[in-house]
Scaffold this active site. Structure first.
Site, mmCIF file in Angstrom:
data_model
loop_
_atom_site.group_PDB
_atom_site.id
_atom_site.type_symbol
_atom_site.label_atom_id
_atom_site.label_comp_id
_atom_site.label_asym_id
_atom_site.label_seq_id
_atom_site.Cartn_x
_atom_site.Cartn_y
_atom_site.Cartn_z
ATOM 1 N N LYS A 74 4.173 6.882 39.825
ATOM 2 C CA LYS A 74 5.087 5.767 40.076
ATOM 3 C C LYS A 74 4.819 5.152 41.450
ATOM 4 C CE LYS A 74 8.480 2.857 39.694
ATOM 5 N NZ LYS A 74 9.877 3.171 39.394
ATOM 6 N N SER B 241 13.283 7.109 40.595
ATOM 7 C CA SER B 241 12.091 7.071 41.449
ATOM 8 C C SER B 241 12.374 7.910 42.691
ATOM 9 C CB SER B 241 11.765 5.628 41.852
ATOM 10 O OG SER B 241 11.361 4.884 40.725
ATOM 11 N N LYS C 101 12.178 1.382 49.450
ATOM 12 C CA LYS C 101 12.277 2.847 49.384
ATOM 13 C C LYS C 101 11.014 3.440 48.780
ATOM 14 C CE LYS C 101 13.647 4.670 45.806
ATOM 15 N NZ LYS C 101 14.324 5.035 44.550
#
Length: 294
Positions: free
Chosen positions: A170, A96, A238
């Protein structure tokens, strides 16, 4: 003989993904910074490599499942790794990262004659183990079609657009996940304090508009106090930081995502919850209500 795949990063997610590739008949060359996390794959037929460069040597596909875009970017700039890459290989970054990082990786690797797909996943460790991950893929369509058999060993791939689109997808996924975790935490706490049986309520809600994987899996984690990580809270934070950064670059304000981001930040940094499962946001909610969790 199926093409050889190098898997760089065999931790909570990368390990079971590599195992599923082996089960589907792909030769796998595995590397992990902490060697002990890659060693169990040898029993499943993987070749354990001493370095990333050794792993990618001769591989038709390179899968990275690393902590963030900085780590992946460093890997794509490593002189030894670049020297060992096979021209015409396809690099599948399943970490990611930021969309801009994915686009930079794609441009750099294209200059070396290597295709790049940004292909982050959703489904957590359970999805990785079951081979049922949702895989959002950005990049060249022809490269995607070449990679489909490998992707299908790990889950369900969907091509969502050009370079960076997988990572953008995502981020959208993570916004939904994080906000839903917050809502489920509030619902579970309300049920507990109000005297209802949370497990029975989750069962009653199956098939309804409120039902979701998060309600069933993470709702159970919350009421059972099981915060052993499947998805780490620090990685959720994050991803939310990346989401809000991307939104800002588009001139957008996302207030609900911002609020949940702030709560994850408090949980990770003030409550030392970064290495707990992201369902641990329930603990942050309890702390807000001055409740001791038993």
């Amino acid at each position: 003989m199926k093409p050889t795949i190098a898997v760089l990063g065999t931790g909570l997610m990368g390990g079971p993904m590599a195992r599923n590739l082996l089960g589907a008949g792909f030769p796998v060359r595995a590397w992990n910074r902490t060697r002990a996390k890659a060693e169990p794959l040898v029993a499943d037929g993987a070749t354990l490599c001493q370095s990333p460069a050794e792993a990618v040597d001769g591989a038709a596909f390179v899968i990275t499942m690393l902590s963030d875009g900085v780590a992946t970017g460093a890997m794509t700039r490593d002189a030894d790794v670049m020297g060992a890459l096979t021209r015409g290989a396809v690099w599948l970054d399943m970490s990611s990262t930021k969309p801009e990082e994915a686009r930079a990786q794609q441009e750099h690797l294209a200059s070396l004659g290597v295709d790049h797909l940004d292909a982050p996943v959703s489904g957590g460790t359970k999805g990785a183990e079951a081979g049922s991950l949702a895989i959002m893929v950005g990049g060249d369509v022809a490269a995607f079609e070449r990679a489909v058999p490998a992707f299908e060993a790990m889950g369900r791939p969907v091509h969502v657009g050009p370079a960076g689109a997988g990572q953008l997808s995502k981020l959208a996924n993570q916004a939904i996940v994080a906000v839903t975790i917050g809502a489920v935490a509030e619902a579970m706490l309300l049920l507990e304090k109000g005297g209802a049986n949370p497990a029975a309520v989750r069962d009653a809600l199956k098939g309804g508009f409120a039902d979701s994987t998060i309600l069933q899996q993470h709702g159970a984690r919350m009421t059972e106090r099981d915060f052993v990580p499947g998805g780490l809270s620090k990685f959720q934070l994050k991803d939310l930081d990346n989401l809000l950064g991307e939104a800002a670059s588009l001139g957008l304000t996302l207030p609900t995502s911002q609020d949940i981001r702030n709560r994850f930040d408090h949980f990770c940094k003030e409550m030392d919850g970064g290495d707990k499962d992201h369902s641990g946001l329930y603990l942050e909610l309890c702390a807000r209500n001055n409740l001791k969790v038993e």
